[in-house]
Scaffold this motif. Structure first.
Motif, short mmCIF file in Angstrom:
data_model
loop_
_atom_site.label_atom_id
_atom_site.label_comp_id
_atom_site.label_asym_id
_atom_site.label_seq_id
_atom_site.Cartn_x
_atom_site.Cartn_y
_atom_site.Cartn_z
N ALA A 61 2.51 -4.46 -6.50
CA ALA A 61 3.32 -5.30 -5.62
C ALA A 61 4.80 -5.19 -5.98
CB ALA A 61 2.86 -6.74 -5.69
N ALA A 62 5.65 -5.27 -4.95
CA ALA A 62 7.09 -5.06 -5.14
C ALA A 62 7.77 -6.16 -5.93
CB ALA A 62 7.77 -4.90 -3.78
N HIS A 63 7.15 -7.37 -5.97
CA HIS A 63 7.81 -8.49 -6.63
C HIS A 63 7.46 -8.61 -8.11
CE1 HIS A 63 3.82 -10.18 -5.49
NE2 HIS A 63 3.92 -10.76 -6.67
N LEU A 64 6.60 -7.74 -8.63
CA LEU A 64 6.20 -7.86 -10.03
C LEU A 64 7.37 -7.55 -10.96
CD1 LEU A 64 2.69 -6.15 -9.90
CD2 LEU A 64 3.18 -8.58 -10.15
N VAL A 135 -11.11 -5.97 -2.09
CA VAL A 135 -10.27 -7.07 -1.60
C VAL A 135 -9.08 -7.16 -2.54
CG1 VAL A 135 -10.14 -9.50 -0.97
CG2 VAL A 135 -12.31 -8.28 -0.74
N PRO A 136 -7.98 -6.45 -2.24
CA PRO A 136 -6.84 -6.43 -3.15
C PRO A 136 -6.22 -7.81 -3.34
CG PRO A 136 -6.68 -4.68 -1.53
CD PRO A 136 -7.78 -5.57 -1.08
N CYS A 137 -5.81 -8.11 -4.56
CA CYS A 137 -5.10 -9.35 -4.87
C CYS A 137 -3.64 -9.18 -4.46
CB CYS A 137 -5.22 -9.66 -6.36
SG CYS A 137 -4.22 -11.07 -6.89
N ALA A 138 -3.20 -9.94 -3.48
CA ALA A 138 -1.84 -9.77 -2.94
C ALA A 138 -0.77 -10.08 -3.98
CB ALA A 138 -1.66 -10.66 -1.72
N ASP A 139 -1.09 -10.89 -4.97
CA ASP A 139 -0.11 -11.22 -6.01
C ASP A 139 0.19 -10.02 -6.91
OD1 ASP A 139 0.11 -13.81 -5.12
OD2 ASP A 139 -1.36 -14.60 -6.55
N GLU A 140 -0.71 -9.05 -6.96
CA GLU A 140 -0.54 -7.93 -7.87
C GLU A 140 -0.50 -6.57 -7.19
OE1 GLU A 140 -2.81 -7.98 -11.58
OE2 GLU A 140 -3.67 -9.89 -10.99
N GLU A 142 -0.01 -4.11 -3.75
CA GLU A 142 0.51 -3.90 -2.39
C GLU A 142 -0.53 -3.22 -1.51
OE1 GLU A 142 3.40 -4.33 0.51
OE2 GLU A 142 3.49 -5.01 -1.58
N GLN A 143 -1.20 -2.22 -2.06
CA GLN A 143 -2.24 -1.51 -1.32
C GLN A 143 -3.14 -0.76 -2.28
OE1 GLN A 143 -1.33 2.08 0.90
NE2 GLN A 143 0.68 2.29 -0.07
N VAL A 144 -4.35 -0.44 -1.79
CA VAL A 144 -5.30 0.40 -2.52
C VAL A 144 -5.55 1.63 -1.66
CG1 VAL A 144 -7.56 0.52 -3.64
CG2 VAL A 144 -6.40 -1.67 -3.44
N PHE A 145 -5.59 2.80 -2.30
CA PHE A 145 -5.78 4.03 -1.53
C PHE A 145 -6.46 5.06 -2.42
CE2 PHE A 145 -1.73 4.11 -3.65
CZ PHE A 145 -1.60 5.40 -4.13
N GLU A 146 -6.81 6.19 -1.83
CA GLU A 146 -7.48 7.27 -2.56
C GLU A 146 -6.70 8.56 -2.37
OE1 GLU A 146 -11.62 7.53 -1.43
OE2 GLU A 146 -11.76 5.34 -1.23
N LEU A 147 -6.65 9.38 -3.43
CA LEU A 147 -6.07 10.71 -3.37
C LEU A 147 -7.09 11.72 -3.90
CD1 LEU A 147 -2.39 10.17 -4.63
CD2 LEU A 147 -3.18 10.49 -2.27
N PRO A 148 -7.01 12.97 -3.44
CA PRO A 148 -8.02 13.97 -3.81
C PRO A 148 -8.07 14.25 -5.32
CG PRO A 148 -6.73 14.71 -1.92
CD PRO A 148 -6.04 13.50 -2.47
N LEU A 149 -9.25 14.18 -5.86
CA LEU A 149 -9.45 14.40 -7.30
C LEU A 149 -9.01 15.81 -7.71
CD1 LEU A 149 -10.76 13.47 -10.04
CD2 LEU A 149 -12.85 14.57 -9.23
N ALA A 150 -9.39 16.82 -6.93
CA ALA A 150 -9.10 18.20 -7.31
C ALA A 150 -7.60 18.45 -7.42
CB ALA A 150 -9.72 19.17 -6.30
N LEU A 151 -6.80 17.81 -6.58
CA LEU A 151 -5.35 17.97 -6.64
C LEU A 151 -4.77 17.22 -7.83
CD1 LEU A 151 -4.30 17.70 -2.88
CD2 LEU A 151 -4.93 19.73 -4.20
N LEU A 152 -5.25 15.99 -8.05
CA LEU A 152 -4.74 15.17 -9.15
C LEU A 152 -5.05 15.76 -10.52
CD1 LEU A 152 -5.60 11.59 -7.87
CD2 LEU A 152 -3.31 12.55 -8.13
N LEU A 153 -6.12 16.55 -10.61
CA LEU A 153 -6.52 17.11 -11.90
C LEU A 153 -6.13 18.58 -12.05
CD1 LEU A 153 -9.98 15.47 -12.67
CD2 LEU A 153 -7.67 14.66 -13.15
N ASP A 154 -5.20 19.04 -11.23
CA ASP A 154 -4.69 20.41 -11.35
C ASP A 154 -3.37 20.37 -12.10
OD1 ASP A 154 -3.76 22.95 -11.13
OD2 ASP A 154 -3.79 23.03 -8.94
N PRO A 155 -3.36 20.70 -13.39
CA PRO A 155 -2.13 20.59 -14.17
C PRO A 155 -0.96 21.39 -13.58
CG PRO A 155 -4.00 20.92 -15.62
CD PRO A 155 -4.50 21.14 -14.22
#
Length: 207
Positions: A61-64, A135-140, A142-155
């Motif tokens: 969240a942006a206010h943290l 169910v994201p906690c709005a206090d903490e 902003e959003q929940v999302f997913e990104l591709p594992l194969a891309l994230l684990l490509d050094p």
């Protein structure tokens, strides 16, 4: 890397355990500095999808007061009542994004990651069963999302850039995917997972 071609969490759990068996668990950190660190834990939640596995991530969240707007894993400080890093990661995931621990197949933990904010973070690797709801906690969060594992684990997709935080100047990793910039501790812990899975490649160094 020959990723499992399946959306079955059992296939992914077995594959991850086999790949990680016996692999080193080195510690890492934001910058080379010494200070007392408080224990924390995060959940690297892998989501099997028919089109390719993803990783569950949050935008803070942006206010943290700290790390506002950054991309993170669900997680937080290990409390006395938790008893373990795994318990803390699951509890924090429930509190932050509403993830029921019953949907998490815990695979293993990585080595501690020491942050510039004074935490020793244990990444907990898990696979999510289908049917989970968030169910994201709005206090903490902003959003929940997913990104591709194969891309994230490509050094090789990462860049190592200079940054300055809390008066300390050092290098950390960045990766940009689908309009999101993942950097700092989150990026570095993904690279720790890549190493534990024996994925080869080197980030590009940016002057």
């Amino acid at each position: 890397m020959n990723w499992p071609q399946s959306g079955d969490p059992r296939v992914w759990a077995d594959w991850l355990r086999q790949r990680m068996a016996g692999s080193p668990r080195p510690e890492s950190g934001d910058f080379p500095f010494e200070q007392e660190s408080r224990p924390a834990a995060v959940l690297i939640a892998i989501v099997p999808r028919e089109g390719g596995a993803t990783v569950l991530l949050t935008e803070r969240a942006a206010h943290l007061p700290t790390h506002a707007g950054q991309i993170s894993f669900p997680g937080g400080r290990v409390e006395d009542a938790d008893g373990s890093a795994v318990a803390a990661a699951l509890r924090e995931s429930t509190e932050e994004v509403g993830l029921d621990p019953g949907y998490v197949r815990v695979i293993d933990t990585l080595g501690s990651y020491y942050t510039v904010s004074g935490y020793a973070v244990t990444p907990v690797v898990g696979v999510l069963d289908p049917g989970f709801e968030l169910v994201p906690c709005a206090d903490e969060v902003e959003q929940v999302f997913e990104l591709p594992l194969a891309l994230l684990l490509d050094p090789a997709r990462y860049e190592r850039r200079w940054v300055e935080r809390r008066g300390l100047r050092g290098q950390t990793h960045f990766i940009e995917i689908d309009g999101y910039t993942v950097w700092g501790a989150t990026a570095n812990m993904l690279l720790m997972l890549a190493a534990a899975l024996r994925i080869t490649g080197e980030p590009r160094i940016v002057d």
